[in-house]
Design an enzyme around this catalytic site. Structure first.
Site, PDB file in Angstrom:
ATOM      1  N   GLY A  44       0.777  -1.238   0.000  1.00  0.00           N
ATOM      2  CA  GLY A  44       0.000   0.000   0.000  1.00  0.00           C
ATOM      3  C   GLY A  44       0.807   1.286   0.000  1.00  0.00           C
ATOM      4  O   GLY A  44       0.356   2.309  -0.512  1.00  0.00           O
ATOM      5  N   ASP A 103      -5.436   2.615  10.704  1.00  0.00           N
ATOM      6  CA  ASP A 103      -6.851   2.449  11.027  1.00  0.00           C
ATOM      7  C   ASP A 103      -6.941   1.998  12.486  1.00  0.00           C
ATOM      8  O   ASP A 103      -6.948   2.824  13.393  1.00  0.00           O
ATOM      9  CB  ASP A 103      -7.456   1.438  10.049  1.00  0.00           C
ATOM     10  CG  ASP A 103      -8.939   1.219  10.267  1.00  0.00           C
ATOM     11  OD1 ASP A 103      -9.567   2.056  10.927  1.00  0.00           O
ATOM     12  OD2 ASP A 103      -9.475   0.202   9.778  1.00  0.00           O
ATOM     13  N   ASP A 159      -6.089  -0.234  -1.302  1.00  0.00           N
ATOM     14  CA  ASP A 159      -6.800  -1.183  -2.179  1.00  0.00           C
ATOM     15  C   ASP A 159      -8.122  -1.625  -1.599  1.00  0.00           C
ATOM     16  O   ASP A 159      -8.347  -1.585  -0.393  1.00  0.00           O
ATOM     17  CB  ASP A 159      -5.947  -2.433  -2.404  1.00  0.00           C
ATOM     18  CG  ASP A 159      -5.855  -3.300  -1.153  1.00  0.00           C
ATOM     19  OD1 ASP A 159      -5.403  -2.794  -0.109  1.00  0.00           O
ATOM     20  OD2 ASP A 159      -6.274  -4.473  -1.219  1.00  0.00           O
TER      21      ASP A 159
HETATM   22  P1  IMP Z   1      -4.557  -1.212  10.897  1.00  0.00           P
HETATM   23  O1  IMP Z   1      -3.636  -2.305  11.350  1.00  0.00           O
HETATM   24  O2  IMP Z   1      -5.994  -1.503  11.255  1.00  0.00           O
HETATM   25  O3  IMP Z   1      -4.126   0.166  11.352  1.00  0.00           O
HETATM   26  O4  IMP Z   1      -4.645  -1.223   9.340  1.00  0.00           O
HETATM   27  C1  IMP Z   1      -3.621  -0.965   8.528  1.00  0.00           C
HETATM   28  C2  IMP Z   1      -3.859  -1.624   7.192  1.00  0.00           C
HETATM   29  O5  IMP Z   1      -5.241  -1.894   6.943  1.00  0.00           O
HETATM   30  C3  IMP Z   1      -3.416  -0.699   6.110  1.00  0.00           C
HETATM   31  O6  IMP Z   1      -2.065  -0.887   5.783  1.00  0.00           O
HETATM   32  C4  IMP Z   1      -4.338  -1.088   4.972  1.00  0.00           C
HETATM   33  O7  IMP Z   1      -3.805  -2.166   4.254  1.00  0.00           O
HETATM   34  C5  IMP Z   1      -5.603  -1.557   5.630  1.00  0.00           C
HETATM   35  N1  IMP Z   1      -6.661  -0.516   5.659  1.00  0.00           N
HETATM   36  C6  IMP Z   1      -7.174   0.131   6.723  1.00  0.00           C
HETATM   37  N2  IMP Z   1      -8.122   1.010   6.376  1.00  0.00           N
HETATM   38  C7  IMP Z   1      -8.208   0.959   5.024  1.00  0.00           C
HETATM   39  C8  IMP Z   1      -9.011   1.662   4.034  1.00  0.00           C
HETATM   40  O8  IMP Z   1      -9.827   2.547   4.307  1.00  0.00           O
HETATM   41  N3  IMP Z   1      -8.785   1.310   2.736  1.00  0.00           N
HETATM   42  C9  IMP Z   1      -7.891   0.366   2.357  1.00  0.00           C
HETATM   43  N4  IMP Z   1      -7.114  -0.303   3.238  1.00  0.00           N
HETATM   44  C10 IMP Z   1      -7.273  -0.018   4.559  1.00  0.00           C
HETATM   45 MG    MG Z   2      -1.707  -2.036   3.701  1.00  0.00          MG
END
Ligand code: IMP
Ligand code: MG
Length: 182
Positions: A44, A103, A159
């Site tokens: 990403g 996120d 994505d």
């Molecule tokens: P986290 O571990 O929940 O902070 O998420 C991180 C990963 O989740 C990112 O590197 C993305 O691959 C994916 N992700 C989180 N939110 C989104 C979104 O809105 N669109 C696409 N990918 C997301």
């Molecule tokens: Mg990612």
């Protein structure tokens, strides 16, 4: 062609370019003579990593890591798995992690703890997008490109089921696109 699937553009190509220059200038000053290791989290962060690193006007090195937390769809599995590790030793190094989005924060918490455990001298985080409302663990980025509402975003590396990473802006897709895939 892809344009007909888009509901709303939240961040334009020009805004991303301007923000990358701004963060690049800050990192240039802050890391002058430190030779930081910039770590792109694949896949990403690739477009943002390319945009940002060319705006840094001092010595840096680059390395790449693959971790997975999403297994398709629009919600997180909660589990972070290392898929490809760094080639470079981080011991004593100043590390700048470059991510597409934070996120829940689980991915970056895992990565930061891992690199500190491996005795990195410092670990800072740059993210193109922050979705603060989604956070379930305590972690913040040191530099945030854009803080956006808790919606599923695509484009500029982000994505939906491996698609739409190639869009040159950050946007929300029309509802029927998500429904069709589920
Ligand atoms: P986290 O571990 O929940 O902070 O998420 C991180 C990963 O989740 C990112 O590197 C993305 O691959 C994916 N992700 C989180 N939110 C989104 C979104 O809105 N669109 C696409 N990918 C997301
Ligand atoms: Mg990612």
């Amino acid at each position: 062609m892809l344009e007909k699937t888009i509901k709303q553009v939240l961040v334009t190509e020009d805004e991303i370019s301007e923000k990358s220059r701004e963060i690049g200038r800050i990192l240039t000053e802050e890391y002058n003579d430190k030779n930081p290791l910039m770590v792109a989290i694949l896949k990403g962060s690739v477009p943002f990593f390319a945009e940002l690193t060319k705006r840094i006007d001092t010595h840096i090195e680059m390395d790449f890591m693959v971790v997975s937390s999403y297994h398709g769809g629009t919600s997180s599995s909660g589990e972070v798995k290392m898929v490809k590790d760094l080639d470079t030793s981080v011991e004593g190094r100043d590390i700048i992690i470059v991510e597409d989005i934070i996120d829940t924060g689980r991915t970056l918490l895992y990565l930061k703890q891992l690199l500190l455990h491996r005795k990195a001298n410092s670990v800072k985080i740059v993210t193109l997008v922050d979705k603060p409302e989604g956070r379930v663990v305590e972690i913040e980025a040191d530099y945030v490109g854009f803080s956006l509402p808790n919606e599923f975003l695509v484009g500029f590396g982000l994505d939906y089921d491996e698609h739409f990473r190639n869009l040159p802006y950050i946007c929300i897709l029309k509802e029927e696109i998500y429904q069709d895939k589920d």
